[in-house]
Design a protein around this motif. Structure first.
Motif, PDB file in Angstrom:
ATOM      1  N   ASN A   1      -2.464   0.768  18.328  1.00  0.00           N
ATOM      2  CA  ASN A   1      -2.487  -0.699  18.276  1.00  0.00           C
ATOM      3  C   ASN A   1      -2.954  -1.218  16.915  1.00  0.00           C
ATOM      4  N   GLU A   2      -2.425  -0.639  15.878  1.00  0.00           N
ATOM      5  CA  GLU A   2      -2.792  -1.074  14.526  1.00  0.00           C
ATOM      6  C   GLU A   2      -2.150  -2.426  14.212  1.00  0.00           C
ATOM      7  N   PRO A   3      -2.927  -3.415  13.728  1.00  0.00           N
ATOM      8  CA  PRO A   3      -2.355  -4.731  13.412  1.00  0.00           C
ATOM      9  C   PRO A   3      -1.301  -4.643  12.312  1.00  0.00           C
ATOM     10  N   VAL A   4      -0.338  -5.563  12.363  1.00  0.00           N
ATOM     11  CA  VAL A   4       0.728  -5.570  11.365  1.00  0.00           C
ATOM     12  C   VAL A   4       0.156  -5.754   9.963  1.00  0.00           C
ATOM     13  N   LYS A   5      -0.882  -6.599   9.823  1.00  0.00           N
ATOM     14  CA  LYS A   5      -1.490  -6.821   8.506  1.00  0.00           C
ATOM     15  C   LYS A   5      -2.003  -5.513   7.921  1.00  0.00           C
ATOM     16  N   ASP A   6      -2.664  -4.696   8.752  1.00  0.00           N
ATOM     17  CA  ASP A   6      -3.183  -3.427   8.253  1.00  0.00           C
ATOM     18  C   ASP A   6      -2.052  -2.490   7.851  1.00  0.00           C
ATOM     19  N   ILE A   7      -0.952  -2.524   8.600  1.00  0.00           N
ATOM     20  CA  ILE A   7       0.197  -1.673   8.252  1.00  0.00           C
ATOM     21  C   ILE A   7       0.773  -2.080   6.899  1.00  0.00           C
TER      22      ILE A   7
ATOM     23  N   ASP B   1      -0.725  -3.848   4.529  1.00  0.00           N
ATOM     24  CA  ASP B   1      -1.712  -3.594   3.474  1.00  0.00           C
ATOM     25  C   ASP B   1      -1.712  -2.120   3.080  1.00  0.00           C
ATOM     26  N   GLY B   2      -1.544  -1.257   4.061  1.00  0.00           N
ATOM     27  CA  GLY B   2      -1.487   0.171   3.743  1.00  0.00           C
ATOM     28  C   GLY B   2      -0.295   0.514   2.875  1.00  0.00           C
TER      29      GLY B   2
ATOM     30  N   TYR C   1       1.223  -1.627   0.865  1.00  0.00           N
ATOM     31  CA  TYR C   1       0.986  -2.282  -0.432  1.00  0.00           C
ATOM     32  C   TYR C   1       0.063  -1.436  -1.314  1.00  0.00           C
ATOM     33  N   HIS C   2      -1.098  -1.081  -0.781  1.00  0.00           N
ATOM     34  CA  HIS C   2      -2.058  -0.314  -1.574  1.00  0.00           C
ATOM     35  C   HIS C   2      -1.563   1.109  -1.837  1.00  0.00           C
ATOM     36  N   GLY C   3      -0.820   1.659  -0.888  1.00  0.00           N
ATOM     37  CA  GLY C   3      -0.261   2.985  -1.122  1.00  0.00           C
ATOM     38  C   GLY C   3       0.753   2.998  -2.252  1.00  0.00           C
ATOM     39  N   HIS C   4       1.547   1.935  -2.334  1.00  0.00           N
ATOM     40  CA  HIS C   4       2.525   1.831  -3.420  1.00  0.00           C
ATOM     41  C   HIS C   4       1.811   1.715  -4.771  1.00  0.00           C
ATOM     42  N   ILE C   5       0.747   0.917  -4.810  1.00  0.00           N
ATOM     43  CA  ILE C   5      -0.017   0.785  -6.055  1.00  0.00           C
ATOM     44  C   ILE C   5      -0.634   2.120  -6.451  1.00  0.00           C
ATOM     45  N   ALA C   6      -1.186   2.828  -5.476  1.00  0.00           N
ATOM     46  CA  ALA C   6      -1.794   4.127  -5.768  1.00  0.00           C
ATOM     47  C   ALA C   6      -0.759   5.114  -6.295  1.00  0.00           C
ATOM     48  N   ALA C   7       0.458   5.058  -5.745  1.00  0.00           N
ATOM     49  CA  ALA C   7       1.512   5.965  -6.220  1.00  0.00           C
ATOM     50  C   ALA C   7       1.898   5.647  -7.658  1.00  0.00           C
TER      51      ALA C   7
END
Length: 322
Positions: free
Chosen positions: A103-109, A111-112, A114-120
């Motif tokens: 039940n992960e919120p859409v915002k958290d998905i 954001d993950g 978004y930040h994962g793309h920046i980290a890559a």
């Protein structure tokens, strides 16, 4: 030629009847068992997109039925009432691999992602060091080289650029060239203000009227004062040595534009305040509506009320019959 595209949204019985009408031997032709198995095998091939129909009624019916529903996610016309909430979108094995929270919120998905793309990107181009990322004013095209006409006088100093326009109208530069020169050789708030095609006014987009106010006029002198590598003030003085316009940026980042007007012995101004949002490269200039009506009212008061003692002479009324 297949007739299925013609009846892709038709009832199954209508499609079956149309198929047998087009291919009558399909009702009597016997298929070899090897052909049947070959057809089933190509429908089940691994790695391909599932076929949009149930090709055999066997023990794998539930899996085949589930795969048949995936095409609804690509064709909203096939969903009753075109209701997006009824579209069936199956989660593939790649996305399921990263679904680790119930039940992960859409915002958290999001954001993950978004930040994962920046980290890559940091890992690929800057070895994971955020401090190595260059800082720019805003994301946009770099200024090109612009050449002014030879009859425009240019005086360059350490913290000041001064341009003197010729007194002959035909020798004035084009507006686009003139604005590009005034904007300077680097991306800055001034370049954004002078080159942005629109200004955000509440919920509306309006043409950039600041560009029109800077139209080159005969005998003008324009001075751009710098603060290091960034412009701080732009001032326009007309051929009569009257300060006609001034643009400056405040310490809080807001931009103030004053268009001056001579009223008898006094001077009044029409003041515009703009918010500068470089993080929005498509619409970076926003009109500040707070106090805008009061500033407009002040202009009219100074022009029509506070100067009632100015004599009006040589008034002539002309009818144009328009």
């Amino acid at each position: 030629m297949s007739i299925v595209p013609e009846f892709q949204h038709a009832p199954p019985t209508e499609l079956a009847q149309s198929f047998t009408d087009r291919y009558p031997t399909a009702q009597s032709e016997l298929l070899h068992s090897e052909d049947v198995q070959f057809f089933i095998s190509i429908c089940k091939r691994r790695g391909q997109k599932p076929v949009p129909f149930i090709f055999v009624l066997d023990s794998d019916f539930s899996a085949t039925f589930s795969k048949d529903s995936t095409w609804q996610s690509e064709d909203l016309d096939a969903v009753p009432g075109r209701d997006p909430q009824r579209v069936v979108i199956q989660q593939g094995p790649v996305s399921a691999h990263y679904s680790t929270i119930v039940n992960e919120p859409v915002k958290d998905i999001l954001d993950g992602i978004y930040h994962g793309h920046i980290a890559a990107l940091l890992s690929r181009y800057y070895n994971g060091d955020a401090a190595s990322v260059p800082v720019v004013e805003y994301i946009g095209a770099q200024p090109g080289v612009v050449v002014l006409p030879a009859n425009v006088s240019v005086l360059m100093a350490d913290l000041k650029r001064t341009y003197k326009l010729p007194s002959v109208q035909d020798q004035l530069p084009e507006l686009d060239v003139w604005l590009d020169v005034l904007a300077g050789p680097t991306n800055s708030w001034l370049r954004t203000l002078l080159t942005a095609p629109v200004i955000v006014d509440g919920s509306s987009y309006v043409d950039n009227y600041v560009q029109r106010s800077l139209r080159p006029r005969s005998g003008q002198t324009v001075t751009v004062c710098m603060d290091g590598n960034l412009p701080q003030l732009l001032e326009v003085v007309d051929i009569c040595s009257f300060t006609a316009l001034k643009i400056e940026r405040h310490s809080n980042g807001d931009i103030e534009v004053n268009i001056y007007h001579s009223v008898g012995p006094d001077t009044t101004s029409l003041c515009f305040m703009f918010a500068y949002h470089p993080q929005q490269p498509l619409t970076p200039i926003h009109l500040i509506s707070d106090g805008h009506a009061a500033r407009m009212r002040k202009l009219y008061v100074d022009t029509w009320i506070n100067n009632t003692d100015i004599p009006i002479t040589n008034v002539e009324v002309v009818s144009t019959n328009c």
